[in-house]
Design an enzyme around this catalytic site. Sequence first.
Site, PDB file in Angstrom:
ATOM      1  N   GLU A  31      -4.190 -10.466  -0.270  1.00 15.00           N
ATOM      2  CA  GLU A  31      -5.076 -10.449   0.899  1.00 15.00           C
ATOM      3  C   GLU A  31      -6.481 -10.784   0.408  1.00 15.00           C
ATOM      4  OE1 GLU A  31      -4.768  -6.751   3.157  1.00 15.00           O
ATOM      5  OE2 GLU A  31      -2.625  -6.683   2.753  1.00 15.00           O
ATOM      6  N   GLU A  35       0.807  -1.226   0.000  1.00 17.78           N
ATOM      7  CA  GLU A  35       0.000   0.000   0.000  1.00 17.78           C
ATOM      8  C   GLU A  35       0.839   1.274   0.000  1.00 17.78           C
ATOM      9  OE1 GLU A  35      -4.186  -1.519   1.650  1.00 17.78           O
ATOM     10  OE2 GLU A  35      -2.822  -0.885   3.223  1.00 17.78           O
TER      11      GLU A  35
HETATM   12  C1  GAL Z   1      -5.332  -4.023   3.617  1.00 21.02           C
HETATM   13  C2  GAL Z   1      -3.970  -3.783   4.200  1.00 21.02           C
HETATM   14  C3  GAL Z   1      -3.775  -4.473   5.508  1.00 21.02           C
HETATM   15  C4  GAL Z   1      -4.974  -4.246   6.393  1.00 21.02           C
HETATM   16  C5  GAL Z   1      -6.194  -4.756   5.725  1.00 21.02           C
HETATM   17  C6  GAL Z   1      -7.457  -4.493   6.490  1.00 21.02           C
HETATM   18  O1  GAL Z   1      -5.702  -2.968   2.821  1.00 21.02           O
HETATM   19  O2  GAL Z   1      -2.952  -4.174   3.334  1.00 21.02           O
HETATM   20  O3  GAL Z   1      -2.621  -3.991   6.093  1.00 21.02           O
HETATM   21  O4  GAL Z   1      -5.105  -2.890   6.614  1.00 21.02           O
HETATM   22  O5  GAL Z   1      -6.366  -4.085   4.507  1.00 21.02           O
HETATM   23  O6  GAL Z   1      -7.475  -5.081   7.705  1.00 21.02           O
HETATM   24 MG    MG Z   2      -2.464   0.040   5.035  1.00 23.65          MG
END
Ligand code: GAL
Ligand code: MG
Length: 977
Positions: free
Chosen positions: A502, A432
Amino acid sequence: MPRDHLLSLRPWASPEITSWRRLPMNAVDRRSGALCLDGSWHFRLLPSPDGSPGEWTVTDVPGAWTMDGADDPPQYTNVRMPFGDFPPESPAANPTGVYERSVDIPAEWAGRRIVLQVGAAESVLLVQVNGTPAGLSKDSHLAAEFDLTDLVHPGEQATVRLTVVKWSDASHIEDQDQWWQAGLTRSVLLYATDPLHLADVTVRARQDGRLRVDCTVRDTTGPLPEGWYVTAALDGQLLAQDTEFDRRNAQDMRVSDFLGEARLRTVVPDVRTWTAETPELYGLVVRLHRADGSVADASHHRVGFRDVAIVGRDLLVNGERIFVRGVNRHDFHPLTGRTVTAEDMRADLVVLKRFGFNAVRTSHYPNDPALYDLADELGLYVVDEANIESHDHAHEIADDPRYLPAFVDRVSRMVLRDKNHPSVIIWSLGNESDYGANHDAAAGWVRRHDPTRPIQYEGAAKLDWADPALASDIACPMYAPIEDCVAHALSGRQTKPLIQCEYSHAMGNSNGTLADTWAAIESTPGLQGGFIWEFWDHGILQRVNDGRPAGRGGAGLYDSGVTAPGHRWAYGGDFGEAVHDGAFIADGVVFPDRTPKPVMYEHREIAGPVRLTYDDGVLRIHNRQHFRGLRWLAAEWRLVQADGTARSAPAALPDVLPGGSAEVPLPFPLPEPAAGEVWLTLRVTTADDEAWAPLGTEVCVPQVLLSPAVAGAPPRPASGPAVTLDEDALLVHPLLTSAPVLSLWRAPTDNDELGGMAARWHDWGLDAPARTVRKVVDVREEGSRVVVLSEYATGAGPVRHEQVFTPVTGGVRVEECAELPAGLDDVARVGTVFETVPGLDVLDWYGQGPWESYPDRSAGAFVGHHSLPVDELFTPYLRPQESGGRHGVRRFTLSAPDATGLAVELGAPAQVSVNRYRAQDLAAAAHHDELVPRPGCVVHLDAAHRGLGTASCGPDTSAGYLVAPGTHRWEWTLRVL
Ligand code: GAL
Ligand code: MG
């Protein structure tokens, strides 16, 4: 340079300064033979780097002072920075910890090269030895080494002072979604080597048995001595000198008197290859010799032979297209924050292995070095991620040349440290941080230095999942709807493996549709999996009386988790932070004490090595692994029938090749259809001790339906005791303290809150009993039946609700019908709620279980006869919310120790929950210590219950799991035991 001079550079506001006098990163392991400087250090906390010093106290190293009860507690923010200063600036109020201790420098180190290694300092480290500046380093998650040879005297004491500045230019690229901590969070070592030393060792071990060991040799006293040479042995077998390499190096004048390079190689016949399923490791010792043969330096490594490659759009390990069943993991501990021990990490990875995970993304920074050793040993693929996240100022920083050195520094140092781990299969440029030239610079360095592994970076990939020019070899989106992934794979445009960095956000009661997601992944070439967000719920154990982190002092307590008296799991805001992001920090698949959340059982089943199918009367066992047979597993058959019969028999697993299947005979003759539904379960366990599980550990419990339910005759009406209603036309029953009424609402889950559903339910008035007033419209008797028609007011129009009570032998049958107006198009549930007298403390049920399950998270809960104390049914998600439900329940009893109680038979499998709290109780509480259990049970029987989805960050549940408006009918029978 006096200390003041170092300070006057204001290194905390100078992104161009990433280090001073720091030695190059390398992969030589110096832990053995080193002097460990962990333990008690003098400590004082300054209000700013140049602030006036306070009192000396003592503190433990490694440790974060933020977890130590000091006046600088942890703070949680997600995207936003905790301060308003624009990069590269940080606030003037800038807690600065000064650590100091004296060290006896061993007399036998005379003439040797003496090196200090600081495992991790958050976020700027300044080193002074005997009052002289000795070095500076940034990157809170990589070690820094400094040559102290000229600053210390063997046989004498030295004073080592480590000053750690909390906020800096670097904080702007360490804006990960986690607690802000500060301190020396990893071990501090002092070691000595000969001046002639191994500066680095690079190991490349291929699937076909080829092994190459590249060494860099230096002498800190001057030119390399004549005649030095390197030997290496793999499990005792000597490697050969690569003379061709030597000849070419000499020809190209690549080596000089100062730069020594050596390459050794061998080919291991019949090599045992490394994969996450088969983590075979060999021991390698590299020795640097002087001309007389004596050993100047040595380095020990564990080697795994494996290949990683992208071919077409597939990521291959040893030539096989693998599925990545990953999780994102932070270095976290509820007592020590960012400081974790090797035992902690082993426990983390053991849990992951037991629940079917095969990969870890080190979100969002290089983890403690021990993690990679453990991943090599236990078998987990690693996406190693550099410590770069500039989330709040992503766009400004990605192209800011002042930050260019930091980007290349962080990525390259990670690669230099971790390159020899077979577990590491992909490098990640960070998280990010938008996408800019700074990323391309870092990617360029990696491509040249380590062409053996792909690179990924979500910020680049998201611009176009297919563009080969972007600095990501993997299409690694986050939280992409699975339909988009499938569409991309089918589009004909796909050029890169699609592995979500993710997905399936595990905040609170979540991870709906995981099984559907995996069904799509497994059936769509081009899709290879992803990394669940995330492993930990980052709850910090907090003393309620003074609001401080319990710290290491909480060690004895934390096993009892939420029930530890006077303690709770703190989340954002609980330390009085003015700026925070609340419970968003509690979004893992394990609780802060590492107890698996129910989703773990769902994952375990989806990822299970063995799957069962039963089609057209043919029972098959499938081996779902990529590399391993089934010999390491044992199994047992279980036959489960609706009438309560359960039979078991040992199962012989056929020796099926990875990816293959075999037909097996039915272990039991099929019972007569009249016996109702029949389920066949295969309980699969480890047949031997594994590194991550003792013999007998349950691995998965696949189940198939052998024959469906036969429609049973409804209970025959009896002339028994007539149905009694009170003046409000509510059922009167000796075991109920609150009569069955319609229920349309649940205590919002985090997904319901952040996805906007809770707000709609609030607008409809469903969250307040006072606003959903029940009005009795009609009561009439039809023979022995009593029909009650009522209406519930809601903001989207009245809900008509009918209850028909019929006396049956031993109880009452209740047929219900609810008509939801079109406007109530997405409620939490449609069902019945009632409350029981105290004392009915055990639930026995026939249905899915034993763990919590919901309509869109029920693939891992098998049908059986289950039994649990009521208090164990409830799942204590950190922020209280709907929990403890069981899907597909056909009937249950709630009983007292003397076997009295009630029995409920459901007309059709329903979502049932039994616990001590009303939905309003849960919704009103922010933490568990605020909840007061009711003495009786609150029982919900839901004809329809909304799926959980993952809307707190990512897609909501799919349409099929929503509760539609219109007519809902359900039926149940209540009896006294
Ligand atoms: C993503 C990010 C993580 C965390 C997650 C939400 O955007 O990479 O670090 O923030 O979302 O829990
Ligand atoms: Mg972040």
